[in-house]
Design a protein around this motif. Sequence first.
Motif, PDB file in Angstrom:
ATOM      1  N   TYR A   1     -25.368 -43.079-102.916  1.00  0.00           N
ATOM      2  CA  TYR A   1     -25.269 -43.035-101.352  1.00  0.00           C
ATOM      3  C   TYR A   1     -26.483 -42.606-100.793  1.00  0.00           C
ATOM      4  CZ  TYR A   1     -24.576 -37.938-101.538  1.00  0.00           C
ATOM      5  OH  TYR A   1     -24.949 -36.572-101.734  1.00  0.00           O
ATOM      6  N   CYS A   2     -26.743 -42.624 -99.307  1.00  0.00           N
ATOM      7  CA  CYS A   2     -27.784 -41.971 -98.825  1.00  0.00           C
ATOM      8  C   CYS A   2     -27.483 -40.571 -98.234  1.00  0.00           C
ATOM      9  CB  CYS A   2     -28.362 -42.648 -97.705  1.00  0.00           C
ATOM     10  SG  CYS A   2     -29.906 -42.192 -96.871  1.00  0.00           S
ATOM     11  N   THR A   3     -28.122 -39.542 -98.745  1.00  0.00           N
ATOM     12  CA  THR A   3     -27.726 -38.193 -98.168  1.00  0.00           C
ATOM     13  C   THR A   3     -28.182 -37.908 -96.421  1.00  0.00           C
ATOM     14  OG1 THR A   3     -29.997 -37.240 -98.638  1.00  0.00           O
ATOM     15  CG2 THR A   3     -28.256 -37.297-100.229  1.00  0.00           C
ATOM     16  N   ILE A   4     -29.128 -38.961 -96.229  1.00  0.00           N
ATOM     17  CA  ILE A   4     -29.459 -38.749 -94.847  1.00  0.00           C
ATOM     18  C   ILE A   4     -28.490 -39.545 -93.733  1.00  0.00           C
ATOM     19  CG2 ILE A   4     -31.432 -39.390 -93.220  1.00  0.00           C
ATOM     20  CD1 ILE A   4     -33.065 -39.188 -95.568  1.00  0.00           C
ATOM     21  N   HIS A   5     -28.032 -40.708 -94.121  1.00  0.00           N
ATOM     22  CA  HIS A   5     -27.183 -41.415 -93.186  1.00  0.00           C
ATOM     23  C   HIS A   5     -25.867 -41.526 -93.526  1.00  0.00           C
ATOM     24  CE1 HIS A   5     -31.228 -43.201 -92.874  1.00  0.00           C
ATOM     25  NE2 HIS A   5     -31.203 -42.715 -91.713  1.00  0.00           N
ATOM     26  N   GLY A   6     -24.689 -40.776 -92.938  1.00  0.00           N
ATOM     27  CA  GLY A   6     -23.621 -40.764 -92.876  1.00  0.00           C
ATOM     28  C   GLY A   6     -22.955 -42.309 -93.183  1.00  0.00           C
ATOM     29  N   GLY A   7     -22.130 -42.614 -94.191  1.00  0.00           N
ATOM     30  CA  GLY A   7     -21.603 -43.897 -94.383  1.00  0.00           C
ATOM     31  C   GLY A   7     -22.462 -44.800 -95.225  1.00  0.00           C
ATOM     32  N   MET A   8     -23.650 -44.197 -95.414  1.00  0.00           N
ATOM     33  CA  MET A   8     -24.554 -45.297 -96.089  1.00  0.00           C
ATOM     34  C   MET A   8     -24.384 -45.188 -97.606  1.00  0.00           C
ATOM     35  SD  MET A   8     -28.639 -45.646 -95.855  1.00  0.00           S
ATOM     36  CE  MET A   8     -29.696 -46.706 -96.917  1.00  0.00           C
ATOM     37  N   LYS A   9     -23.712 -46.284 -98.187  1.00  0.00           N
ATOM     38  CA  LYS A   9     -23.418 -46.220 -99.401  1.00  0.00           C
ATOM     39  C   LYS A   9     -23.246 -47.532-100.163  1.00  0.00           C
ATOM     40  CE  LYS A   9     -18.508 -46.113 -98.195  1.00  0.00           C
ATOM     41  NZ  LYS A   9     -17.019 -45.289 -98.198  1.00  0.00           N
TER      42      LYS A   9
ATOM     43  N   PRO B   1     -36.985 -43.600 -93.710  1.00  0.00           N
ATOM     44  CA  PRO B   1     -36.640 -42.896 -94.894  1.00  0.00           C
ATOM     45  C   PRO B   1     -35.275 -42.875 -95.221  1.00  0.00           C
ATOM     46  CG  PRO B   1     -37.390 -41.111 -93.368  1.00  0.00           C
ATOM     47  CD  PRO B   1     -37.226 -42.715 -92.506  1.00  0.00           C
ATOM     48  N   HIS B   2     -34.863 -42.893 -96.735  1.00  0.00           N
ATOM     49  CA  HIS B   2     -33.730 -42.649 -97.206  1.00  0.00           C
ATOM     50  C   HIS B   2     -33.730 -41.860 -98.443  1.00  0.00           C
ATOM     51  CE1 HIS B   2     -32.042 -46.087 -94.728  1.00  0.00           C
ATOM     52  NE2 HIS B   2     -33.005 -46.759 -95.126  1.00  0.00           N
ATOM     53  N   THR B   3     -32.470 -40.991 -98.655  1.00  0.00           N
ATOM     54  CA  THR B   3     -32.616 -40.212 -99.824  1.00  0.00           C
ATOM     55  C   THR B   3     -31.447 -40.802-100.555  1.00  0.00           C
ATOM     56  OG1 THR B   3     -34.023 -38.427 -98.949  1.00  0.00           O
ATOM     57  CG2 THR B   3     -32.519 -38.116-100.820  1.00  0.00           C
TER      58      THR B   3
HETATM   59 CU   LIG Z   1     -30.549 -43.539 -95.519  1.00  0.00          CU
END
Ligand SMILES: [Cu+2]
Length: 127
Positions: free
Chosen positions: A113-121, A65-67
């Motif tokens: 960006y993804c609020t779940i995964h740090g650095g995912m942008k 999942p990603h947000t």
């Molecule tokens: Cu994510």
Amino acid sequence: MNRKILFGLLALTLMTILLSACRVIDADTIPKNPAAHMGSAQFLLPEIDIQKGQKLDLVDDVAVPHTIKNGTWNSSTPDTTQEAGAPSVNLNFTGGDRSTIGPFNQAGTFKIYCTIHGGMKLTIVVK
Ligand SMILES: [Cu+2]
């Protein structure tokens, strides 16, 4: 008798016209949105260029999942800035799914960006 043949020919002509009007549309000729793909904790490419007026498909290639929201990661701190002219983005992916954002009607640089995964942008450059 002649009338029957004439009527038959007329009917045949009409059928031909009707059938040729129904053309098959090849799915490959329908314009597609550009796509940004997501892996387990990152966008596969950090930046994508699109044209003004286009939408963008976000594709979750994995069962994770990603947000995705407007904003970016400044190292480990989320920056929730939504740039002027940016379409609002607030999407939940459950894994293996896709969604469309936009249209991007203004040229510029927009970040999500993804609020779940740090650095995912992702940086979206609209030209
Ligand atoms: Cu994510």
